[in-house]
Design a protein around this motif. Sequence first.
Motif, short mmCIF file in Angstrom:
data_model
loop_
_atom_site.label_atom_id
_atom_site.label_comp_id
_atom_site.label_asym_id
_atom_site.label_seq_id
_atom_site.Cartn_x
_atom_site.Cartn_y
_atom_site.Cartn_z
N GLN A 120 56.95 -82.35 55.88
CA GLN A 120 57.52 -81.58 54.77
C GLN A 120 56.43 -81.15 53.80
O GLN A 120 56.47 -80.04 53.25
CB GLN A 120 58.55 -82.41 54.03
N PHE A 121 55.47 -82.04 53.57
CA PHE A 121 54.36 -81.74 52.66
C PHE A 121 53.63 -80.47 53.09
O PHE A 121 53.09 -79.75 52.25
CB PHE A 121 53.41 -82.93 52.64
N ARG A 122 53.64 -80.19 54.40
CA ARG A 122 52.99 -78.98 54.92
C ARG A 122 54.01 -77.91 55.36
O ARG A 122 53.68 -77.01 56.10
CB ARG A 122 52.07 -79.36 56.07
N GLY A 123 55.25 -78.06 54.88
CA GLY A 123 56.23 -77.01 55.09
C GLY A 123 56.97 -77.06 56.41
O GLY A 123 57.64 -76.09 56.78
N VAL A 124 56.89 -78.18 57.13
CA VAL A 124 57.57 -78.33 58.42
C VAL A 124 58.72 -79.32 58.25
O VAL A 124 58.51 -80.46 57.84
CB VAL A 124 56.61 -78.84 59.51
N THR A 125 59.94 -78.90 58.56
CA THR A 125 61.11 -79.74 58.38
C THR A 125 61.49 -80.41 59.69
O THR A 125 61.93 -79.74 60.64
CB THR A 125 62.29 -78.92 57.85
N VAL A 155 51.21 -87.44 66.37
CA VAL A 155 52.49 -86.75 66.41
C VAL A 155 52.58 -85.66 65.34
O VAL A 155 53.03 -84.54 65.60
CB VAL A 155 53.65 -87.75 66.27
N VAL A 156 52.14 -85.98 64.12
CA VAL A 156 52.17 -85.00 63.03
C VAL A 156 51.32 -83.77 63.38
O VAL A 156 51.75 -82.62 63.19
CB VAL A 156 51.69 -85.64 61.71
N ASN A 157 50.14 -84.01 63.91
CA ASN A 157 49.28 -82.89 64.27
C ASN A 157 49.87 -82.05 65.40
O ASN A 157 49.77 -80.81 65.40
CB ASN A 157 47.88 -83.40 64.66
N LYS A 158 50.50 -82.71 66.37
CA LYS A 158 51.10 -81.98 67.49
C LYS A 158 52.28 -81.13 67.03
O LYS A 158 52.42 -79.97 67.40
CB LYS A 158 51.56 -82.96 68.58
N ILE A 159 53.14 -81.71 66.19
CA ILE A 159 54.30 -80.97 65.69
C ILE A 159 53.85 -79.81 64.79
O ILE A 159 54.39 -78.71 64.87
CB ILE A 159 55.26 -81.90 64.93
N ALA A 160 52.85 -80.07 63.95
CA ALA A 160 52.36 -79.02 63.04
C ALA A 160 51.60 -77.93 63.79
O ALA A 160 51.48 -76.81 63.29
CB ALA A 160 51.46 -79.64 61.98
N GLY A 161 51.09 -78.26 64.97
CA GLY A 161 50.34 -77.27 65.75
C GLY A 161 48.92 -77.09 65.28
O GLY A 161 48.23 -76.16 65.71
N LYS A 162 48.46 -77.98 64.42
CA LYS A 162 47.07 -77.94 63.94
C LYS A 162 46.74 -79.28 63.31
O LYS A 162 47.63 -80.10 63.04
CB LYS A 162 46.86 -76.81 62.94
N LYS A 163 45.46 -79.51 63.06
CA LYS A 163 45.02 -80.79 62.54
C LYS A 163 45.19 -80.84 61.03
O LYS A 163 44.32 -80.37 60.28
CB LYS A 163 43.57 -81.06 62.93
N ILE A 164 46.28 -81.43 60.60
CA ILE A 164 46.52 -81.59 59.16
C ILE A 164 46.42 -83.05 58.73
O ILE A 164 46.40 -83.34 57.54
CB ILE A 164 47.90 -81.04 58.77
N ALA A 165 46.35 -83.97 59.70
CA ALA A 165 46.33 -85.40 59.41
C ALA A 165 45.12 -86.06 60.05
O ALA A 165 44.75 -85.72 61.18
CB ALA A 165 47.61 -86.06 59.91
N VAL A 166 44.51 -87.00 59.33
CA VAL A 166 43.32 -87.71 59.82
C VAL A 166 43.53 -89.21 59.65
O VAL A 166 43.77 -89.69 58.53
CB VAL A 166 42.06 -87.27 59.06
N TRP A 167 43.45 -89.94 60.77
CA TRP A 167 43.59 -91.40 60.73
C TRP A 167 42.26 -92.06 60.43
O TRP A 167 41.20 -91.62 60.89
CB TRP A 167 44.11 -91.90 62.08
#
Length: 263
Positions: A120-125, A155-167
């Motif tokens: 949601q923070f990146r606009g994906v519901t 999972v977040v990166n796959k759903i978003a379709g780009k690298k928005i999260a870094v572990w």
Amino acid sequence: MVLQTVSQINIRQAASKTASVVCTVPANTDVEIVGAKIIWKDNIPFVKVSYKGKRGFTNGRYLRGLVLKVKNRDSAKYPKLVVIASGRASRRIKIPQQKKFGAFCQKHGCSMAAASIALQFRGVTKSPYEVYSYAKKHSGGYTGSKLTIFGIEKVVNKIAGKKIAVWKGCPEGTNKRIRTDIQKAIHDGHIVLLEQKNPIHTNAVIGRDIDGKYVIATNGTTKKVTMHWLIKTVLHGKAGRKNQGNWWKGTAHGAGYVIVKRA
């Protein structure tokens, strides 16, 4: 507390859009928060700040990471709405109550809720159940237990379709680095998903309250906490991506935190 400006701001003598301008502050510049509360006037959240010795009021929407509102919603699945400052269009995040999203999420839904908040923070519901369904299908090593913090990143990166999260890992002896990373991430307008202990739980650190405390979101609500509490409850485990699993199989392979970057 110090927050960063989203764009150039005006500091005014009073909490009013027509008050005289004391000074202007450039974009991406730190200001000190000196007011104890947000003053809403004409739908503008005025905040008292200090910059280079000058004090006055500015529009809080342009102070990165400031939690402007936590509103009740008439929804069992998403009982709270959080409004986070990020410029003219503030970010609005519905906080899921994971226990309302099926049998799996009743037991192991905190990580799914955290992933939902991150998206949601990146606009994906995506609901916690939708995250779970996607993760079960696309993330190997399913154990019947929760998605790890490492698994959330993937999972977040796959759903978003780009690298928005870094572990990043949390081995013993790294609390100073963890503290610095969380502080910088929130200061820069990102959010942080953090695996914690006693009990094992995934929290989302979504911003700062006007009183300086950090705001975490989970279980359909929000809570204000100190940095000391966040660090005290951090779960430690093995370092390195090769030592992690997508699905929970013990603390050694399930610790860490994920920085979700703003757009």
